[in-house]
Design a protein around this motif. Structure first.
Motif, short mmCIF file in Angstrom:
data_model
loop_
_atom_site.label_atom_id
_atom_site.label_comp_id
_atom_site.label_asym_id
_atom_site.label_seq_id
_atom_site.Cartn_x
_atom_site.Cartn_y
_atom_site.Cartn_z
N SER A 253 0.84 -1.20 0.00
CA SER A 253 0.00 0.00 0.00
C SER A 253 0.88 1.25 0.00
N LYS A 254 0.62 2.17 -0.92
CA LYS A 254 1.47 3.35 -1.09
C LYS A 254 1.37 4.32 0.09
N TRP A 255 0.24 4.33 0.80
CA TRP A 255 0.09 5.28 1.90
C TRP A 255 0.94 4.91 3.12
N LEU A 256 1.37 3.66 3.21
CA LEU A 256 2.23 3.24 4.33
C LEU A 256 3.67 3.53 3.94
N THR A 257 4.17 4.67 4.34
CA THR A 257 5.52 5.09 3.97
C THR A 257 6.58 4.68 4.99
N CYS A 258 6.17 4.21 6.15
CA CYS A 258 7.14 3.78 7.17
C CYS A 258 6.46 2.85 8.17
N ASP A 259 7.18 1.84 8.60
CA ASP A 259 6.65 0.93 9.62
C ASP A 259 7.69 0.68 10.70
N CYS A 260 8.50 1.72 11.02
CA CYS A 260 9.55 1.58 12.04
C CYS A 260 8.92 1.39 13.43
N GLU A 261 9.75 1.06 14.40
CA GLU A 261 9.26 0.80 15.75
C GLU A 261 8.55 2.00 16.35
N ASN A 262 9.08 3.22 16.10
CA ASN A 262 8.46 4.41 16.67
C ASN A 262 7.08 4.67 16.07
N CYS A 263 6.93 4.46 14.76
CA CYS A 263 5.63 4.64 14.13
C CYS A 263 4.62 3.63 14.67
N ARG A 264 5.07 2.40 14.84
CA ARG A 264 4.18 1.37 15.38
C ARG A 264 3.79 1.70 16.83
N THR A 265 4.75 2.20 17.60
CA THR A 265 4.45 2.58 18.98
C THR A 265 3.45 3.73 19.03
N ASP A 266 3.62 4.72 18.14
CA ASP A 266 2.67 5.83 18.08
C ASP A 266 1.26 5.33 17.77
N CYS A 267 1.17 4.34 16.88
CA CYS A 267 -0.14 3.78 16.52
C CYS A 267 -0.75 3.03 17.70
N VAL A 268 0.08 2.27 18.43
CA VAL A 268 -0.42 1.56 19.62
C VAL A 268 -0.98 2.56 20.63
N ASN A 269 -0.24 3.65 20.86
CA ASN A 269 -0.72 4.68 21.78
C ASN A 269 -2.03 5.28 21.30
N TYR A 270 -2.14 5.49 19.99
CA TYR A 270 -3.36 6.06 19.42
C TYR A 270 -4.56 5.18 19.73
N VAL A 271 -4.40 3.88 19.55
CA VAL A 271 -5.52 2.94 19.78
C VAL A 271 -5.85 2.85 21.27
N LEU A 272 -4.83 2.68 22.12
CA LEU A 272 -5.06 2.50 23.55
C LEU A 272 -5.71 3.72 24.19
N ASN A 273 -5.45 4.91 23.64
CA ASN A 273 -6.06 6.12 24.18
C ASN A 273 -7.51 6.30 23.74
N ARG A 274 -7.98 5.41 22.86
CA ARG A 274 -9.34 5.55 22.32
C ARG A 274 -10.22 4.33 22.53
N ILE A 275 -9.70 3.33 23.20
CA ILE A 275 -10.48 2.12 23.44
C ILE A 275 -10.54 1.86 24.94
N SER A 276 -11.63 1.31 25.40
CA SER A 276 -11.80 1.07 26.84
C SER A 276 -10.83 0.00 27.33
N PRO A 277 -10.16 0.25 28.45
CA PRO A 277 -9.24 -0.77 29.00
C PRO A 277 -10.03 -1.93 29.59
N ARG A 278 -9.36 -3.05 29.74
CA ARG A 278 -9.97 -4.23 30.37
C ARG A 278 -8.96 -4.76 31.38
N TYR A 279 -9.16 -4.37 32.65
CA TYR A 279 -8.19 -4.72 33.69
C TYR A 279 -8.51 -6.07 34.31
N ILE A 280 -7.44 -6.80 34.64
CA ILE A 280 -7.61 -8.09 35.30
C ILE A 280 -6.64 -8.19 36.47
N VAL A 281 -6.96 -9.10 37.40
CA VAL A 281 -6.06 -9.44 38.50
C VAL A 281 -5.98 -10.96 38.54
#
Length: 236
Positions: free
Chosen positions: A28-56
């Motif tokens: 896909s041409k729109w994916l210009t980079c998939d480095c670790e930092n870009c992936r981490t930014d995406c993970v943060n984006y998702v986690l900040n917008r989805i409800s957490p599910r905590y367990i013990v």
């Protein structure tokens, strides 16, 4: 101490990495980079917008297994992940391909700094001020003010305030090697706040630390230092 875990972290990290690999393989041409930092930014984006599910413990994992394996949950994660991937690809930060941490673990003990945070307000309206530039400096052994390096390249210095962050800013200063374990030392910081049309403000503060054996490479939001609220005024 009770160990609480957010299961969504594992799910999101796994799925974001999987989607990056799939989209990259598709060419896909729109994916210009998939480095670790870009992936981490995406993970943060998702986690900040989805409800957490905590367990013990295991019982919590078993209880949540059916929900987390559900089709709707996976669909929500995928939708947010793809959205985040496109946004990160379109707004890559200048350091996105650099190594995340810049300090090696060659020393015996360190002064680990807390996260420094504060807020900037308009002096007359008391409203959060966006577009302000904040530079963090520290007095060195030669009694000179030097720009403070950050613990991780994803933290910027200077930094700007934005409307979405409501005048808030944060810094995570790079740890400094210590001579002996348990050594106590005071560090003098200064923030310089500037914005076009306003008078520049300088504010100094001291952070007292004790050296530690371990280099802290994970941010701990509990270990933080609140800088007093600061106000910018337009010239009279």
């Amino acid at each position: 101490m009770i160990q609480v875990h957010n299961l969504m972290e594992e799910i999101v990290i796994f799925r974001v990495n999987q989607l990056y690999d799939e989209v990259k393989q598709m060419g896909s041409k729109w994916l210009t980079c998939d480095c670790e930092n870009c992936r981490t930014d995406c993970v943060n984006y998702v986690l900040n917008r989805i409800s957490p599910r905590y367990i013990v413990g295991a019982r919590g994992a078993t209880y949540n297994a059916e929900l987390l394996n559900g089709g709707q949950m996976n669909a929500d994660v995928d939708a947010l992940a793809l959205e985040g991937m496109r946004i990160v690809a379109a707004t890559k930060r200048s350091f996105h391909q650099e190594e995340v941490f810049v300090l090696s673990e060659d020393e015996d003990c360190y002064f680990n700094f807390p996260v420094l945070f504060g807020s900037i307000f308009e002096g007359k309206t008391f409203e959060p001020l966006s577009g302000a530039k904040i530079l963090l400096t520290m007095q060195n052994s030669l009694v000179q003010s030097v720009k403070v390096p950050m613990m991780c390249v994803s933290w910027e210095n200077p930094i700007s305030t934005f409307q979405s962050t409501k005048g808030k800013f944060t810094f995570w200063p790079q740890a400094i090697p210590a001579t002996t374990l348990g050594e106590k030392k005071s560090f003098l910081f200064t923030v310089e706040i500037s914005k076009e049309g306003y008078e520049t403000v300088y504010h100094s503060f001291t952070v007292d630390l004790k050296s530690q054996k371990k280099l802290e490479k994970e941010m701990n939001s509990v270990n933080s230092f609140k800088i007093q609220d600061l106000y910018l005024f337009k010239p009279e």
